[in-house]
Motif scaffolding. Structure first.
Motif, PDB file in Angstrom:
ATOM      1  N   SER A 268      -0.648  14.749  15.533  1.00 45.65           N
ATOM      2  CA  SER A 268      -0.746  16.027  14.674  1.00 45.65           C
ATOM      3  C   SER A 268      -0.243  15.759  13.452  1.00 45.65           C
ATOM      4  CB  SER A 268      -0.359  17.082  15.573  1.00 45.65           C
ATOM      5  OG  SER A 268       1.123  16.937  15.490  1.00 45.65           O
ATOM      6  N   ARG A 269       0.769  15.080  13.176  1.00 42.34           N
ATOM      7  CA  ARG A 269       1.322  14.918  11.645  1.00 42.34           C
ATOM      8  C   ARG A 269       1.402  15.925  10.831  1.00 42.34           C
ATOM      9  NH1 ARG A 269      -0.881   8.909   9.711  1.00 42.34           N
ATOM     10  NH2 ARG A 269       0.837   8.942   8.592  1.00 42.34           N
ATOM     11  N   PRO A 270       2.283  17.142  11.249  1.00 44.63           N
ATOM     12  CA  PRO A 270       2.385  18.032  10.408  1.00 44.63           C
ATOM     13  C   PRO A 270       3.062  17.979   8.885  1.00 44.63           C
ATOM     14  CG  PRO A 270       3.977  18.223  12.175  1.00 44.63           C
ATOM     15  CD  PRO A 270       3.194  16.897  12.433  1.00 44.63           C
ATOM     16  N   MET A 271       2.905  19.130   8.252  1.00 45.07           N
ATOM     17  CA  MET A 271       3.342  18.810   6.903  1.00 45.07           C
ATOM     18  C   MET A 271       4.855  20.181   6.607  1.00 45.07           C
ATOM     19  SD  MET A 271       0.641  18.325   4.255  1.00 45.07           S
ATOM     20  CE  MET A 271       1.732  18.461   2.852  1.00 45.07           C
ATOM     21  N   ASP A 272       5.133  20.548   7.817  1.00 48.50           N
ATOM     22  CA  ASP A 272       6.063  21.498   7.680  1.00 48.50           C
ATOM     23  C   ASP A 272       7.263  21.490   7.089  1.00 48.50           C
ATOM     24  OD1 ASP A 272       6.442  19.957   9.989  1.00 48.50           O
ATOM     25  OD2 ASP A 272       8.235  21.228  10.746  1.00 48.50           O
ATOM     26  N   LEU A 273       7.954  19.930   6.850  1.00 49.66           N
ATOM     27  CA  LEU A 273       8.964  19.599   6.045  1.00 49.66           C
ATOM     28  C   LEU A 273       8.801  19.556   4.741  1.00 49.66           C
ATOM     29  CD1 LEU A 273      10.322  17.014   8.656  1.00 49.66           C
ATOM     30  CD2 LEU A 273      10.871  19.166   8.561  1.00 49.66           C
ATOM     31  N   HIS A 274       7.470  19.218   4.510  1.00 47.92           N
ATOM     32  CA  HIS A 274       7.372  19.158   3.024  1.00 47.92           C
ATOM     33  C   HIS A 274       7.342  20.462   2.246  1.00 47.92           C
ATOM     34  CE1 HIS A 274       4.870  15.151   3.220  1.00 47.92           C
ATOM     35  NE2 HIS A 274       5.015  15.595   4.485  1.00 47.92           N
TER      36      HIS A 274
ATOM     37  N   PRO B 247      13.789  12.552   9.046  1.00 43.08           N
ATOM     38  CA  PRO B 247      13.824  11.631   7.721  1.00 43.08           C
ATOM     39  C   PRO B 247      12.274  11.335   7.535  1.00 43.08           C
ATOM     40  CG  PRO B 247      14.766  10.381   9.485  1.00 43.08           C
ATOM     41  CD  PRO B 247      14.604  11.620  10.077  1.00 43.08           C
ATOM     42  N   SER B 248      11.486  12.247   7.227  1.00 41.19           N
ATOM     43  CA  SER B 248      10.012  11.877   7.017  1.00 41.19           C
ATOM     44  C   SER B 248       9.679  11.180   5.875  1.00 41.19           C
ATOM     45  CB  SER B 248       9.319  13.166   7.100  1.00 41.19           C
ATOM     46  OG  SER B 248       8.091  13.249   6.011  1.00 41.19           O
ATOM     47  N   VAL B 249       8.865  10.131   5.837  1.00 39.96           N
ATOM     48  CA  VAL B 249       8.748   9.425   4.452  1.00 39.96           C
ATOM     49  C   VAL B 249       7.951  10.428   3.470  1.00 39.96           C
ATOM     50  CG1 VAL B 249       7.404   7.401   3.609  1.00 39.96           C
ATOM     51  CG2 VAL B 249       8.656   7.135   5.673  1.00 39.96           C
ATOM     52  N   GLY B 250       6.857  10.872   3.971  1.00 44.36           N
ATOM     53  CA  GLY B 250       6.174  11.635   2.974  1.00 44.36           C
ATOM     54  C   GLY B 250       6.863  12.918   2.377  1.00 44.36           C
ATOM     55  N   ALA B 251       7.596  13.682   3.422  1.00 43.11           N
ATOM     56  CA  ALA B 251       8.428  14.755   2.851  1.00 43.11           C
ATOM     57  C   ALA B 251       9.457  14.403   1.735  1.00 43.11           C
ATOM     58  CB  ALA B 251       9.095  15.556   3.975  1.00 43.11           C
TER      59      ALA B 251
ATOM     60  N   THR C 172       7.117   1.658  13.267  1.00 43.94           N
ATOM     61  CA  THR C 172       5.941   1.980  13.961  1.00 43.94           C
ATOM     62  C   THR C 172       4.745   1.263  13.380  1.00 43.94           C
ATOM     63  OG1 THR C 172       4.506   3.915  14.633  1.00 43.94           O
ATOM     64  CG2 THR C 172       5.888   4.095  12.673  1.00 43.94           C
ATOM     65  N   ASP C 173       4.651   1.015  12.238  1.00 45.82           N
ATOM     66  CA  ASP C 173       3.423   0.432  11.694  1.00 45.82           C
ATOM     67  C   ASP C 173       3.188  -1.161  12.230  1.00 45.82           C
ATOM     68  OD1 ASP C 173       2.627   2.599  10.211  1.00 45.82           O
ATOM     69  OD2 ASP C 173       3.077   1.940   8.246  1.00 45.82           O
ATOM     70  N   MET C 174       4.278  -1.718  12.827  1.00 42.64           N
ATOM     71  CA  MET C 174       3.980  -2.908  13.475  1.00 42.64           C
ATOM     72  C   MET C 174       3.934  -2.938  14.829  1.00 42.64           C
ATOM     73  SD  MET C 174       3.819  -5.424  11.126  1.00 42.64           S
ATOM     74  CE  MET C 174       3.822  -6.696  12.503  1.00 42.64           C
TER      75      MET C 174
ATOM     76  N   LYS D 199       0.740  -1.214  -0.249  1.00 44.45           N
ATOM     77  CA  LYS D 199       0.056  -0.023   0.201  1.00 44.45           C
ATOM     78  C   LYS D 199       0.844   1.287   0.066  1.00 44.45           C
ATOM     79  CE  LYS D 199      -2.000   1.427   4.167  1.00 44.45           C
ATOM     80  NZ  LYS D 199      -1.590   3.144   4.385  1.00 44.45           N
ATOM     81  N   ASN D 200       2.056   1.271   0.872  1.00 47.84           N
ATOM     82  CA  ASN D 200       2.655   2.500   0.980  1.00 47.84           C
ATOM     83  C   ASN D 200       3.564   2.768   0.098  1.00 47.84           C
ATOM     84  OD1 ASN D 200       1.192   2.918   3.369  1.00 47.84           O
ATOM     85  ND2 ASN D 200       2.821   2.650   4.766  1.00 47.84           N
ATOM     86  N   ALA D 201       3.755   1.686  -1.148  1.00 46.49           N
ATOM     87  CA  ALA D 201       4.434   1.874  -2.105  1.00 46.49           C
ATOM     88  C   ALA D 201       3.562   2.248  -3.273  1.00 46.49           C
ATOM     89  CB  ALA D 201       5.331   0.675  -2.482  1.00 46.49           C
TER      90      ALA D 201
ATOM     91  N   MET E  34      -8.179  10.414   3.358  1.00 50.80           N
ATOM     92  CA  MET E  34      -6.652   9.917   3.300  1.00 50.80           C
ATOM     93  C   MET E  34      -5.586  10.922   3.377  1.00 50.80           C
ATOM     94  SD  MET E  34      -5.048   7.189   0.718  1.00 50.80           S
ATOM     95  CE  MET E  34      -4.852   8.490  -0.546  1.00 50.80           C
ATOM     96  N   ARG E  35      -4.679  10.803   4.533  1.00 51.76           N
ATOM     97  CA  ARG E  35      -3.553  11.813   4.497  1.00 51.76           C
ATOM     98  C   ARG E  35      -2.449  11.570   3.244  1.00 51.76           C
ATOM     99  NH1 ARG E  35      -0.140  14.497   7.888  1.00 51.76           N
ATOM    100  NH2 ARG E  35       2.049  14.267   7.186  1.00 51.76           N
ATOM    101  N   ALA E  36      -2.482  10.639   2.877  1.00 49.09           N
ATOM    102  CA  ALA E  36      -1.482  10.211   1.838  1.00 49.09           C
ATOM    103  C   ALA E  36      -1.933  10.957   0.497  1.00 49.09           C
ATOM    104  CB  ALA E  36      -1.359   8.769   1.468  1.00 49.09           C
TER     105      ALA E  36
ATOM    106  N   THR F 212       8.518   6.016  19.185  1.00 55.42           N
ATOM    107  CA  THR F 212       9.278   7.469  19.168  1.00 55.42           C
ATOM    108  C   THR F 212       8.828   8.113  17.881  1.00 55.42           C
ATOM    109  OG1 THR F 212      10.989   6.545  17.700  1.00 55.42           O
ATOM    110  CG2 THR F 212      11.312   6.026  20.221  1.00 55.42           C
ATOM    111  N   ILE F 213       7.993   7.537  16.852  1.00 53.59           N
ATOM    112  CA  ILE F 213       7.629   8.179  15.523  1.00 53.59           C
ATOM    113  C   ILE F 213       6.306   8.959  15.744  1.00 53.59           C
ATOM    114  CG2 ILE F 213       7.379   7.838  13.139  1.00 53.59           C
ATOM    115  CD1 ILE F 213      10.147   6.953  13.770  1.00 53.59           C
ATOM    116  N   PHE F 214       5.476   8.433  16.427  1.00 48.77           N
ATOM    117  CA  PHE F 214       3.979   9.245  16.412  1.00 48.77           C
ATOM    118  C   PHE F 214       3.877   9.432  17.940  1.00 48.77           C
ATOM    119  CE2 PHE F 214       3.538   7.176  12.314  1.00 48.77           C
ATOM    120  CZ  PHE F 214       3.315   8.535  11.591  1.00 48.77           C
TER     121      PHE F 214
END
Ligand code: UD1
Length: 423
Positions: free
Chosen positions: A124-130, A166-170, A309-311, A26-28, A95-97, A331-333
């Protein structure tokens, strides 16, 4: 109880046994589908899982004016006729993605307007890095009334960007944005997840010039245009990891086919510590657990190649039954412990303090009525219910449908008893 939501009735106590073919990731798939809009030509993506999140991405692409054909596990996107560059609040909330459209639309059209995204309620999952990275590439960004408007009328400029974390989405948005920028972009302290490497492979198949994915620094040499391509996505390491925990928690014996063992090493390392037996081949893993309780182990979620974190929720379900106490640090979320209260309803003994959970193993879990708050919490509750002595009811399983294809059917094929009920 939420009105109209679907539920799983789970009868626990069955050992899960057999073979399963893991679906595409999914995430790919999500960043790849977003990146199809970088090209005016038709892109074919194969091995796409049939999930609610993929359906949402299809709806977003269609809304923007792309022609999307989805047959089985194959999606074709013809983005030659994109009409709209605005993504409504309703679609973003689903969907956030959907925020992964930011980079591709900006790169190709120099403009995009999106609402702040929704998705799993895990902080909160911000988007500042993007946004910081895009600004460095010359994009003018305005944030007003919950919307982000980004403009680069003269095109994007290659530059050097150092991500604060190292944000995945950014990393994905900046990679796609840079493919059509002028000159070279260097992005440092990037995410190293397998899905990032996968995006690089896909972008290069379209004619982009991206190197370094999987290391700390990615280099993108801008090109003027991206072309048609065909790509098959990698297996889903989180779906695979969830099956592995299912084998462990039911004292089962499951062979997973279509896996990349390297991607699962962080999960396998911990499962081995719990006492699970693993037999690893080139693209298959057999997971066996005898009729014993797992050993207690400590877990700290980290960026890849750390423990994902997803596990975390699924492992917490397993460790609820361990001999001894485990410490789980997230430590991620900031808010990824919503499954804790529900696991407690099933008899788990978990003490929470800030981002740390102390899980004191109990001999048995009991069936209960529990509510699913987010995707991976839902997976954890299914696993706990499979191990529980009585039946359980899981309310709100639409969260599970976002990321697990036909979960009840696929698990029932391995010997589980899960029934989906509507309303
Ligand atoms: C992706 C995955 C998700 C996974 C997560 C971490 C997809 C579709 N989703 O989500 O399943 O749990 O990676 O592995 O691939 N952050 C900021 N500022 C930003 C961006 C992120 O502070 O601009 C923070 C987030 O709040 C979070 C952390 O960075 O605490 C990690 O987030 P990120 O890696 O961006 O996760 P996603 O890409 O949203």
């Amino acid at each position: 109880m939420k009105k109209d939501s679907q539920k799983f009735l789970v009868v626990g106590g069955n050992r899960l046994k057999g073979k399963v073919c893991v679906n595409g990731s999914k995430n790919a798939s999500l960043p790849i589908l977003a990146a199809t809009l970088l090209s005016e030509e038709t892109i074919t993506v194969k091995g796409v899982p049939e999930l609610q999140d993929i359906n949402t991405m299809k709806d977003v692409l269609t809304y923007l004016g792309a022609r999307v054909t989805w047959t089985g596990k194959k999606i074709m996107v013809d983005g030659s006729d994109v009409q709209s560059l605005e993504i409504s609040e309703e679609l973003m909330r689903r969907m956030r993605a959907s925020n992964l459209l930011l980079g591709p639309l900006l790169a190709r059209f120099g403009y995009v307007k999106i609402s702040y995204p929704g998705g799993c309620d895990i902080g909160s999952r911000p988007m500042d890095l993007h946004l910081k990275g895009l600004r460095a590439m010359g994009v003018v960004i305005k944030e007003k009334f919950g919307y982000i408007t980004a403009e680069a009328p003269g095109g994007l400029q290659g530059t050097e960007i150092h991500l604060d974390l190292p944000s995945v989405g950014a990393t994905e948005n900046l990679m796609t944005a840079a493919t059509l920028a002028q000159g070279i972009t260097l992005i440092r302290n990037v995410a190293k997840e397998p899905e990032i490497v996968e995006l690089q492979v896909f972008l290069n198949a379209m004619g982009a010039k991206v190197t370094g994915a999987g290391t700390d620094t990615i280099k993108i040499e801008g090109v003027s245009k991206l072309n048609a391509a065909e790509h098959t996505v990698i297996p889903d390491r989180i779906e695979a990891g969830t099956y592995m925990v299912a084998a462990a928690i039911t004292n089962g014996d499951i062979t997973l086919n279509n896996v990349i063992p390297l991607h699962l090493e962080p999960v396998m390392a911990k499962l081995k510590e719990t006492g699970v037996r693993l037999t690893v081949n080139k693209d298959a893993i057999r997971v066996q657990q005898d009729a014993v309780r797992p050993n207690a182990v400590d877990i700290k979620t980290m960026y890849y190649p750390g423990f994902p974190t997803d596990m975390q929720p699924q492992m917490m379900a397993l460790l609820s039954l361990a001999k001894g106490s485990s410490i789980i640090s997230e430590t991620i979320f900031e808010n990824r412990f919503k499954h804790v209260s529900e696991l407690r309803r099933m008899g788990a003994n978990i003490h929470l303090e800030a981002n740390t959970a102390v899980v004191k193993g109990v001999a048995n879990l009991s069936g209960a009525y529990v509510e699913v708050s987010d995707l991976r919490a839902g997976a954890a509750l299914v696993l706990a219910a499979l191990a529980a002595e009585e039946g359980s009811v899981l309310d709100g399983i639409e969260h599970i449908d976002r990321g697990y294809e036909k979960m009840e059917i696929r698990y029932n094929n391995l010997g589980a008893r899960i029934i989906r009920v509507k309303g």
